[in-house]
Scaffold this motif. Structure first.
Motif, mmCIF file in Angstrom:
data_model
loop_
_atom_site.group_PDB
_atom_site.id
_atom_site.type_symbol
_atom_site.label_atom_id
_atom_site.label_comp_id
_atom_site.label_asym_id
_atom_site.label_seq_id
_atom_site.Cartn_x
_atom_site.Cartn_y
_atom_site.Cartn_z
ATOM 1 N N ALA A 117 -26.607 -11.557 23.552
ATOM 2 C CA ALA A 117 -27.484 -13.132 23.391
ATOM 3 C C ALA A 117 -26.755 -14.298 23.966
ATOM 4 C CB ALA A 117 -27.428 -13.944 21.889
ATOM 5 N N ARG A 118 -25.783 -13.678 25.504
ATOM 6 C CA ARG A 118 -25.549 -14.697 26.344
ATOM 7 C C ARG A 118 -25.840 -14.557 27.708
ATOM 8 N NH1 ARG A 118 -19.900 -17.513 25.465
ATOM 9 N NH2 ARG A 118 -19.913 -17.085 27.873
ATOM 10 N N PRO A 119 -26.550 -15.828 28.459
ATOM 11 C CA PRO A 119 -27.871 -15.726 29.495
ATOM 12 C C PRO A 119 -26.461 -14.821 30.807
ATOM 13 C CG PRO A 119 -26.955 -17.608 29.208
ATOM 14 C CD PRO A 119 -26.439 -16.821 27.910
ATOM 15 N N ASP A 120 -24.878 -15.644 30.595
ATOM 16 C CA ASP A 120 -23.936 -14.888 31.525
ATOM 17 C C ASP A 120 -23.299 -13.639 30.850
ATOM 18 O OD1 ASP A 120 -22.441 -15.193 29.860
ATOM 19 O OD2 ASP A 120 -21.361 -16.869 30.192
ATOM 20 N N ILE A 121 -24.170 -12.186 30.316
ATOM 21 C CA ILE A 121 -23.404 -11.256 30.320
ATOM 22 C C ILE A 121 -24.742 -10.685 30.424
ATOM 23 C CG2 ILE A 121 -22.633 -9.495 28.669
ATOM 24 C CD1 ILE A 121 -20.571 -11.577 27.777
ATOM 25 N N PRO A 122 -24.697 -9.703 31.475
ATOM 26 C CA PRO A 122 -26.215 -9.202 31.697
ATOM 27 C C PRO A 122 -25.875 -7.490 31.217
ATOM 28 C CG PRO A 122 -24.837 -9.169 33.017
ATOM 29 C CD PRO A 122 -24.108 -10.322 32.806
ATOM 30 N N LEU A 123 -24.955 -7.329 30.904
ATOM 31 C CA LEU A 123 -24.759 -6.090 30.406
ATOM 32 C C LEU A 123 -24.226 -5.213 29.309
ATOM 33 C CD1 LEU A 123 -24.499 -2.550 32.602
ATOM 34 C CD2 LEU A 123 -22.343 -3.796 30.903
ATOM 35 N N VAL A 124 -24.140 -4.989 28.831
ATOM 36 C CA VAL A 124 -23.498 -4.942 26.919
ATOM 37 C C VAL A 124 -23.761 -3.367 26.627
ATOM 38 C CG1 VAL A 124 -23.115 -5.310 24.842
ATOM 39 C CG2 VAL A 124 -23.560 -7.099 25.902
ATOM 40 N N ASP A 125 -22.264 -1.897 27.094
ATOM 41 C CA ASP A 125 -22.921 -0.963 26.692
ATOM 42 C C ASP A 125 -22.125 -0.746 24.506
ATOM 43 O OD1 ASP A 125 -24.898 -0.282 28.627
ATOM 44 O OD2 ASP A 125 -22.732 0.436 29.798
ATOM 45 N N VAL A 126 -22.501 -0.398 24.553
ATOM 46 C CA VAL A 126 -21.385 -0.154 23.243
ATOM 47 C C VAL A 126 -21.127 1.723 23.116
ATOM 48 C CG1 VAL A 126 -21.733 0.487 20.505
ATOM 49 C CG2 VAL A 126 -23.169 -1.114 21.481
ATOM 50 N N SER A 127 -20.254 2.114 23.131
ATOM 51 C CA SER A 127 -19.485 3.131 23.919
ATOM 52 C C SER A 127 -20.098 4.575 21.836
ATOM 53 C CB SER A 127 -18.229 3.927 23.191
ATOM 54 O OG SER A 127 -17.294 2.952 22.181
ATOM 55 N N ALA A 128 -20.236 5.405 22.941
ATOM 56 C CA ALA A 128 -19.890 6.625 21.259
ATOM 57 C C ALA A 128 -19.735 6.806 20.553
ATOM 58 C CB ALA A 128 -20.967 7.704 22.440
ATOM 59 N N GLY A 129 -18.423 6.418 20.599
ATOM 60 C CA GLY A 129 -17.031 6.468 19.301
ATOM 61 C C GLY A 129 -17.179 5.429 18.565
ATOM 62 N N GLY A 130 -18.453 4.123 19.126
ATOM 63 C CA GLY A 130 -18.113 2.666 18.276
ATOM 64 C C GLY A 130 -16.996 2.052 18.094
ATOM 65 N N ASP A 131 -16.572 2.011 19.250
ATOM 66 C CA ASP A 131 -15.285 1.293 18.469
ATOM 67 C C ASP A 131 -14.854 0.217 19.802
ATOM 68 O OD1 ASP A 131 -13.743 3.294 19.831
ATOM 69 O OD2 ASP A 131 -12.394 3.339 19.049
ATOM 70 N N GLN A 132 -15.879 0.593 21.016
ATOM 71 C CA GLN A 132 -15.589 -0.257 22.265
ATOM 72 C C GLN A 132 -16.755 -0.905 22.919
ATOM 73 O OE1 GLN A 132 -13.095 0.729 26.611
ATOM 74 N NE2 GLN A 132 -13.379 2.193 25.278
ATOM 75 N N LEU A 133 -16.572 -1.921 23.547
ATOM 76 C CA LEU A 133 -17.992 -2.743 24.054
ATOM 77 C C LEU A 133 -16.866 -2.837 25.750
ATOM 78 C CD1 LEU A 133 -18.152 -5.455 21.491
ATOM 79 C CD2 LEU A 133 -19.861 -2.969 22.072
ATOM 80 N N ILE A 134 -18.395 -2.757 26.761
ATOM 81 C CA ILE A 134 -18.044 -2.813 28.301
ATOM 82 C C ILE A 134 -18.951 -3.913 28.365
ATOM 83 C CG2 ILE A 134 -18.344 -1.798 30.286
ATOM 84 C CD1 ILE A 134 -17.280 1.331 29.294
ATOM 85 N N ALA A 135 -19.244 -4.343 29.109
ATOM 86 C CA ALA A 135 -19.652 -6.236 29.146
ATOM 87 C C ALA A 135 -19.646 -6.391 30.559
ATOM 88 C CB ALA A 135 -19.708 -6.815 28.525
ATOM 89 N N VAL A 136 -20.865 -6.940 31.161
ATOM 90 C CA VAL A 136 -20.722 -7.508 32.657
ATOM 91 C C VAL A 136 -20.375 -9.528 32.353
ATOM 92 C CG1 VAL A 136 -21.676 -7.813 34.434
ATOM 93 C CG2 VAL A 136 -21.132 -5.570 33.873
ATOM 94 N N LEU A 137 -19.365 -9.430 32.901
ATOM 95 C CA LEU A 137 -20.006 -11.028 32.799
ATOM 96 C C LEU A 137 -20.050 -11.715 33.995
ATOM 97 C CD1 LEU A 137 -19.259 -13.926 31.479
ATOM 98 C CD2 LEU A 137 -16.290 -13.821 31.697
ATOM 99 N N THR A 138 -20.793 -12.878 34.601
ATOM 100 C CA THR A 138 -21.011 -13.519 35.487
ATOM 101 C C THR A 138 -21.259 -15.072 35.322
ATOM 102 O OG1 THR A 138 -22.600 -13.392 35.179
ATOM 103 C CG2 THR A 138 -22.842 -11.517 36.019
ATOM 104 N N ALA A 139 -20.471 -15.467 34.509
ATOM 105 C CA ALA A 139 -20.250 -16.928 34.177
ATOM 106 C C ALA A 139 -19.525 -17.325 35.470
ATOM 107 C CB ALA A 139 -19.617 -17.060 33.096
ATOM 108 N N SER A 140 -18.846 -18.969 35.513
ATOM 109 C CA SER A 140 -18.863 -19.571 36.532
ATOM 110 C C SER A 140 -17.140 -19.397 35.810
ATOM 111 C CB SER A 140 -18.761 -20.674 36.170
ATOM 112 O OG SER A 140 -18.366 -21.816 35.294
ATOM 113 N N PRO A 141 -15.631 -19.823 36.817
ATOM 114 C CA PRO A 141 -14.637 -19.219 36.531
ATOM 115 C C PRO A 141 -14.199 -20.529 35.152
ATOM 116 C CG PRO A 141 -14.721 -19.333 38.564
ATOM 117 C CD PRO A 141 -16.067 -19.810 38.037
ATOM 118 N N ASP A 142 -14.283 -21.076 34.863
ATOM 119 C CA ASP A 142 -14.253 -22.383 33.345
ATOM 120 C C ASP A 142 -14.913 -21.178 32.278
ATOM 121 O OD1 ASP A 142 -12.473 -24.072 35.011
ATOM 122 O OD2 ASP A 142 -14.101 -25.450 35.137
ATOM 123 N N HIS A 143 -15.524 -21.298 31.775
ATOM 124 C CA HIS A 143 -16.831 -20.748 31.231
ATOM 125 C C HIS A 143 -16.778 -18.902 31.194
ATOM 126 C CE1 HIS A 143 -19.830 -23.698 31.748
ATOM 127 N NE2 HIS A 143 -20.522 -23.702 30.619
#
Length: 320
Positions: free
Chosen positions: A91-117
């Motif tokens: 739901a965050r606009p600064d995270i354009p990618l979220v993958d859920v692992s096949a094992g169901g216990d890990q997320l891989i995400a891309v974060l593009t926010a400014s350093p503070d956020h």
């Protein structure tokens, strides 16, 4: 994301026609038929079946600069809490990618926010969330390839060369985009194959003006087309992220070689315990095994950490 679920897998001719659209999203059926050695009517019919059903989309957008300060996140989550954390991140606009692992216990995400956020999320918010057990954050220091660079391996080099339009000027051109350019780009954002007359109606400008702008925008590289298609429709059932450790002296060469590999739709050099991350689409687990034991082994990769993607919850703009 955004495609109807279908068990249909494209056949060899459909794959070649999708690959032709990757070369030039506005190519005519007549030109594609000439290069690929197919009847023009067959090309028109097959494209209509692929595009009208929504399984394949062709969109257009300006080439975006590769952002600085992007981070890759690997987030381990308690079982039963994955959906909650994954949807909160998506739901965050600064995270354009979220993958859920096949094992169901890990997320891989891309974060593009400014350093503070970015720091607030990585070092304060996620670690204090009771559902999160660990967070690994790696900064992207070089981009070898992103999803928008990926090409389906269904054409010969000569066919791809003949189907790819030549830029008439330096990429991006020298002219600043004006209101007409922006209106044309907005009209093509959802369907890059709109006719000039349809674009003119949507943009509210004379068709003669729009035709000239369309030609200039694409020839100067100020607009690019992109094909959006569920890889499962292409017979690519395995989506995986691989984090590798490569000796520094071989990092650049290895990254460039993998970026050109037909299975790789993303290749990034990063900080952290693994200095090269790639994303691959492959036919099945046997092909993944051969990719690791043959293709990667030939590059003297020291370490490979593989995560199978069970759900691509959120995927980014084609530029990423």
């Amino acid at each position: 994301m955004g495609f109807p679920v279908s068990d249909h897998v494209a056949d060899a001719i459909d794959l070649r026609l999708i690959a032709a659209l990757q070369c030039d999203g506005r190519i005519t059926a007549e030109r594609a038929a000439e290069v690929l050695g197919l009847p023009a009517r067959a090309v028109t019919r097959r494209w209509a079946a692929l595009l009208d059903g929504g399984g394949v989309r062709v969109v257009a957008s300006p080439p975006l600069p590769r952002p600085d300060g992007v981070m890759l996140l690997r987030i381990r989550v308690l079982r039963g809490k994955v959906d909650m954390v994954a949807h909160a991140l998506a739901a965050r606009p600064d995270i354009p990618l979220v993958d859920v692992s096949a094992g169901g216990d890990q997320l891989i995400a891309v974060l593009t926010a400014s350093p503070d956020h970015r720091d607030r999320l990585v070092f304060r918010q996620l670690p204090t969330t009771s559902a999160v057990t660990s967070v690994e954050a790696e900064t992207v220091i070089h981009v070898f390839a992103v999803a928008g660079d990926w090409r389906l391996d269904a054409l010969t080099p000569d066919e791809r060369d003949r189907l790819t339009p030549r830029l008439a000027a330096a990429e991006g051109g020298d002219r600043e985009a004006d209101e007409v350019d922006r209106a044309v780009a907005a009209a093509l954002a959802g369907n890059a194959r709109m006719s000039a007359s349809a674009v003119a109606r949507a943009a509210g400008h004379p068709e003669s003006t729009v035709r000239r702008r369309l030609t200039a925008l694409f020839e100067q590289g100020q607009l690019r087309t992109q094909v959006l298609v569920d890889p499962r429709r292409l017979g690519l059932g395995v989506d995986a992220n691989l984090r590798m450790r490569v000796p520094p002296a071989r990092l650049d060469r290895t990254g460039r070689l993998l970026a050109a590999h037909p299975a790789v739709h993303g290749a990034l050099a990063t900080t952290g315990p693994g200095n090269l991350n790639i994303a691959v689409w492959l036919r099945d687990l046997d092909h993944l095994y051969r990719f690791i034991t043959h293709d990667l082994a030939a590059l003297d990769v020291d370490l490979v950490d593989t995560v199978l993607v069970g759900q691509a919850l959120k995927r980014p703009d084609p530029a990423w």
